[in-house]
Design an enzyme around this catalytic site. Structure first.
Site, PDB file in Angstrom:
ATOM      1  CB  VAL A   1      10.336  -0.794 -10.602  1.00  0.00           C
ATOM      2  CG1 VAL A   1      10.313  -2.253 -11.067  1.00  0.00           C
ATOM      3  CG2 VAL A   1      10.375   0.140 -11.802  1.00  0.00           C
ATOM      4  CE  LYS A   2       3.925  -4.441  -4.396  1.00  0.00           C
ATOM      5  NZ  LYS A   2       2.449  -4.430  -4.359  1.00  0.00           N
TER       6      LYS A   2
END
Length: 215
Positions: A82-83
Protein backbone atom coordinates in the site's frame (compact mmCIF):
# COMPACT_ATOMS: atom_id res chain seq x y z
CA UNK A 1 20.26 -2.68 -5.97
CA UNK A 2 16.99 -4.09 -7.28
CA UNK A 3 15.01 -2.85 -10.28
CA UNK A 4 11.30 -1.99 -10.16
CA UNK A 5 9.34 -0.57 -13.09
CA UNK A 6 7.23 2.54 -12.57
CA UNK A 7 4.18 2.04 -14.77
CA UNK A 8 0.64 0.69 -14.90
CA UNK A 9 0.98 -0.49 -18.51
CA UNK A 10 0.76 -4.29 -18.70
CA UNK A 11 2.77 -4.58 -21.92
CA UNK A 12 5.62 -2.50 -20.48
CA UNK A 13 5.62 -4.68 -17.37
CA UNK A 14 5.69 -7.90 -19.40
CA UNK A 15 8.55 -6.61 -21.57
CA UNK A 16 10.60 -5.58 -18.53
CA UNK A 17 9.83 -8.87 -16.78
CA UNK A 18 11.13 -10.79 -19.80
CA UNK A 19 14.58 -9.27 -19.21
CA UNK A 20 14.88 -11.31 -16.02
CA UNK A 21 15.81 -8.34 -13.82
CA UNK A 22 12.43 -7.04 -12.67
CA UNK A 23 11.89 -7.32 -8.90
CA UNK A 24 8.68 -5.30 -8.51
CA UNK A 25 6.31 -2.60 -9.78
CA UNK A 26 5.24 0.82 -8.55
CA UNK A 27 2.10 2.58 -9.72
CA UNK A 28 0.31 5.78 -8.83
CA UNK A 29 -3.15 7.20 -9.59
CA UNK A 30 -1.83 9.24 -12.54
CA UNK A 31 -0.26 6.18 -14.19
CA UNK A 32 -3.44 4.12 -13.79
CA UNK A 33 -5.64 6.98 -15.02
CA UNK A 34 -3.49 7.22 -18.14
CA UNK A 35 -4.35 3.60 -18.93
CA UNK A 36 -8.10 4.27 -18.71
CA UNK A 37 -8.82 1.05 -16.80
CA UNK A 38 -10.37 -0.01 -13.50
CA UNK A 39 -7.80 0.59 -10.75
CA UNK A 40 -8.32 -2.61 -8.74
CA UNK A 41 -8.54 -4.77 -11.83
CA UNK A 42 -5.29 -3.37 -13.22
CA UNK A 43 -3.47 -3.98 -9.92
CA UNK A 44 -4.79 -7.56 -10.00
CA UNK A 45 -3.49 -7.98 -13.56
CA UNK A 46 -0.06 -6.67 -12.58
CA UNK A 47 0.11 -9.02 -9.59
CA UNK A 48 -0.60 -11.93 -11.93
CA UNK A 49 2.43 -10.97 -14.04
CA UNK A 50 4.94 -10.05 -11.33
CA UNK A 51 5.70 -12.05 -8.19
CA UNK A 52 7.51 -9.19 -6.44
CA UNK A 53 6.03 -6.21 -4.59
CA UNK A 54 3.40 -4.15 -6.42
CA UNK A 55 2.80 -0.69 -4.95
CA UNK A 56 -0.79 0.55 -5.22
CA UNK A 57 -1.52 4.04 -3.92
CA UNK A 58 -4.42 5.21 -1.77
CA UNK A 59 -6.38 8.24 -2.97
CA UNK A 60 -7.76 9.55 0.32
CA UNK A 61 -5.98 12.12 2.46
CA UNK A 62 -7.52 11.23 5.85
CA UNK A 63 -5.94 8.38 7.83
CA UNK A 64 -9.13 6.44 8.49
CA UNK A 65 -10.08 6.49 4.81
CA UNK A 66 -6.52 5.57 3.78
CA UNK A 67 -6.74 2.57 6.09
CA UNK A 68 -10.06 1.48 4.57
CA UNK A 69 -8.66 1.81 1.04
CA UNK A 70 -5.42 0.07 1.95
CA UNK A 71 -7.20 -2.91 3.46
CA UNK A 72 -9.14 -3.38 0.23
CA UNK A 73 -5.98 -3.06 -1.87
CA UNK A 74 -4.16 -5.59 0.30
CA UNK A 75 -6.93 -8.12 -0.38
CA UNK A 76 -6.17 -8.07 -4.12
CA UNK A 77 -3.00 -10.18 -3.83
CA UNK A 78 -0.35 -11.07 -1.23
CA UNK A 79 2.31 -9.02 -3.04
CA UNK A 80 0.39 -5.72 -2.91
CA UNK A 81 2.19 -2.93 -1.04
CA UNK A 82 0.00 0.00 0.00
CA UNK A 83 1.48 3.28 -1.17
CA UNK A 84 0.86 6.20 1.21
CA UNK A 85 1.81 9.90 0.89
CA UNK A 86 4.29 11.40 3.35
CA UNK A 87 1.86 13.42 5.46
CA UNK A 88 0.76 13.48 9.09
CA UNK A 89 -2.32 11.47 8.16
CA UNK A 90 -0.18 9.17 6.05
CA UNK A 91 2.06 8.37 9.02
CA UNK A 92 -0.98 7.47 11.12
CA UNK A 93 -2.12 5.12 8.38
CA UNK A 94 1.34 3.57 8.04
CA UNK A 95 1.38 2.77 11.77
CA UNK A 96 -2.03 1.13 11.48
CA UNK A 97 -0.96 -0.88 8.43
CA UNK A 98 2.21 -1.96 10.22
CA UNK A 99 0.15 -3.23 13.15
CA UNK A 100 -2.03 -5.17 10.68
CA UNK A 101 0.97 -6.69 8.90
CA UNK A 102 0.28 -4.78 5.68
CA UNK A 103 3.41 -3.58 3.87
CA UNK A 104 3.68 0.09 2.92
CA UNK A 105 5.61 2.36 0.59
CA UNK A 106 5.74 5.98 1.77
CA UNK A 107 5.91 8.19 -1.30
CA UNK A 108 6.72 11.85 -1.99
CA UNK A 109 9.68 11.88 0.39
CA UNK A 110 11.88 14.96 -0.03
CA UNK A 111 13.94 15.07 3.18
CA UNK A 112 15.90 12.64 5.33
CA UNK A 113 13.80 13.40 8.40
CA UNK A 114 10.63 12.54 6.45
CA UNK A 115 12.21 9.19 5.60
CA UNK A 116 13.15 8.61 9.24
CA UNK A 117 9.63 9.43 10.42
CA UNK A 118 8.16 7.04 7.86
CA UNK A 119 10.54 4.28 8.88
CA UNK A 120 9.74 4.71 12.57
CA UNK A 121 6.03 4.60 11.78
CA UNK A 122 6.64 1.17 10.26
CA UNK A 123 7.09 1.78 6.53
CA UNK A 124 8.45 -1.13 4.53
CA UNK A 125 9.79 1.25 1.87
CA UNK A 126 10.41 4.98 1.51
CA UNK A 127 10.48 6.67 -1.89
CA UNK A 128 12.62 9.82 -2.21
CA UNK A 129 11.95 11.61 -5.51
CA UNK A 130 15.15 12.38 -7.42
CA UNK A 131 13.93 14.14 -10.55
CA UNK A 132 11.61 16.50 -8.73
CA UNK A 133 14.43 17.55 -6.41
CA UNK A 134 16.66 18.16 -9.42
CA UNK A 135 13.90 20.34 -10.88
CA UNK A 136 14.17 22.79 -7.95
CA UNK A 137 17.97 22.81 -7.90
CA UNK A 138 18.49 20.32 -5.06
CA UNK A 139 20.72 17.25 -5.22
CA UNK A 140 18.60 14.11 -4.97
CA UNK A 141 21.67 11.94 -4.48
CA UNK A 142 22.61 13.82 -1.32
CA UNK A 143 19.19 12.86 0.01
CA UNK A 144 19.62 9.18 -0.90
CA UNK A 145 23.01 9.14 0.82
CA UNK A 146 21.69 10.86 3.96
CA UNK A 147 18.79 8.44 4.29
CA UNK A 148 21.07 5.43 3.71
CA UNK A 149 23.53 6.65 6.36
CA UNK A 150 20.80 7.34 8.92
CA UNK A 151 19.20 3.94 8.36
CA UNK A 152 22.59 2.21 8.65
CA UNK A 153 23.55 4.06 11.85
CA UNK A 154 20.26 3.20 13.55
CA UNK A 155 19.82 -0.31 12.18
CA UNK A 156 16.63 0.54 10.29
CA UNK A 157 15.47 -2.14 7.87
CA UNK A 158 13.15 0.07 5.79
CA UNK A 159 14.30 -0.08 2.15
CA UNK A 160 14.99 3.00 0.05
CA UNK A 161 13.32 3.21 -3.37
CA UNK A 162 14.90 5.82 -5.65
CA UNK A 163 11.88 7.30 -7.45
CA UNK A 164 11.28 9.98 -10.08
CA UNK A 165 14.18 8.49 -12.04
CA UNK A 166 14.76 10.38 -15.30
CA UNK A 167 17.89 8.81 -16.84
CA UNK A 168 20.64 6.22 -16.47
CA UNK A 169 22.88 8.49 -14.37
CA UNK A 170 20.14 8.60 -11.72
CA UNK A 171 20.19 4.79 -11.64
CA UNK A 172 23.97 4.50 -11.29
CA UNK A 173 24.21 7.24 -8.69
CA UNK A 174 21.31 5.81 -6.67
CA UNK A 175 23.10 2.46 -6.52
CA UNK A 176 26.36 4.12 -5.46
CA UNK A 177 24.65 6.18 -2.76
CA UNK A 178 22.86 3.34 -1.02
CA UNK A 179 19.40 2.96 -2.57
CA UNK A 180 18.12 -0.59 -2.24
CA UNK A 181 15.81 -0.22 -5.23
CA UNK A 182 15.33 2.08 -8.22
CA UNK A 183 11.85 2.30 -9.72
CA UNK A 184 12.25 3.24 -13.34
CA UNK A 185 9.97 4.16 -16.27
CA UNK A 186 9.98 1.78 -19.24
CA UNK A 187 11.85 4.19 -21.53
CA UNK A 188 14.68 4.56 -19.02
CA UNK A 189 14.91 0.78 -18.54
CA UNK A 190 15.28 0.44 -22.31
CA UNK A 191 18.06 3.05 -22.32
CA UNK A 192 20.01 1.20 -19.60
CA UNK A 193 20.62 -1.71 -21.96
CA UNK A 194 22.08 0.44 -24.70
CA UNK A 195 25.55 1.88 -25.20
CA UNK A 196 26.98 3.16 -28.50
CA UNK A 197 30.20 1.17 -28.06
CA UNK A 198 28.18 -2.02 -27.62
CA UNK A 199 26.43 -1.35 -30.93
CA UNK A 200 29.73 -0.54 -32.62
CA UNK A 201 31.26 -3.72 -31.25
CA UNK A 202 28.42 -5.86 -32.58
CA UNK A 203 28.68 -4.20 -36.01
CA UNK A 204 32.42 -4.89 -36.11
CA UNK A 205 32.01 -8.52 -35.07
CA UNK A 206 29.40 -9.05 -37.78
CA UNK A 207 31.50 -7.27 -40.41
CA UNK A 208 34.54 -9.38 -39.54
CA UNK A 209 32.44 -12.54 -39.67
CA UNK A 210 31.08 -11.61 -43.11
CA UNK A 211 34.65 -11.22 -44.36
CA UNK A 212 35.48 -14.77 -43.29
CA UNK A 213 32.46 -16.08 -45.18
CA UNK A 214 33.58 -14.38 -48.41
CA UNK A 215 36.83 -16.33 -48.55
Amino acid sequence: MKFFIDTANINEIKEANALGVLAGVTTNPSLVAKEGVDFHERIREICNVVEGPVSAEVISLEADKMIEEGKELAKIAPNVVVKVPMTTEGLKAVKAFSDLGIRTNVTLVFSAVQALLAARAGATYVSPFLGRLDDIGHNGMDLIRQIAEIFAIHGIETEIIAASVRHSVHVTDAALNGAHIATIPANVIASLVKHPLTDQGIEKFLADWEKTQEK
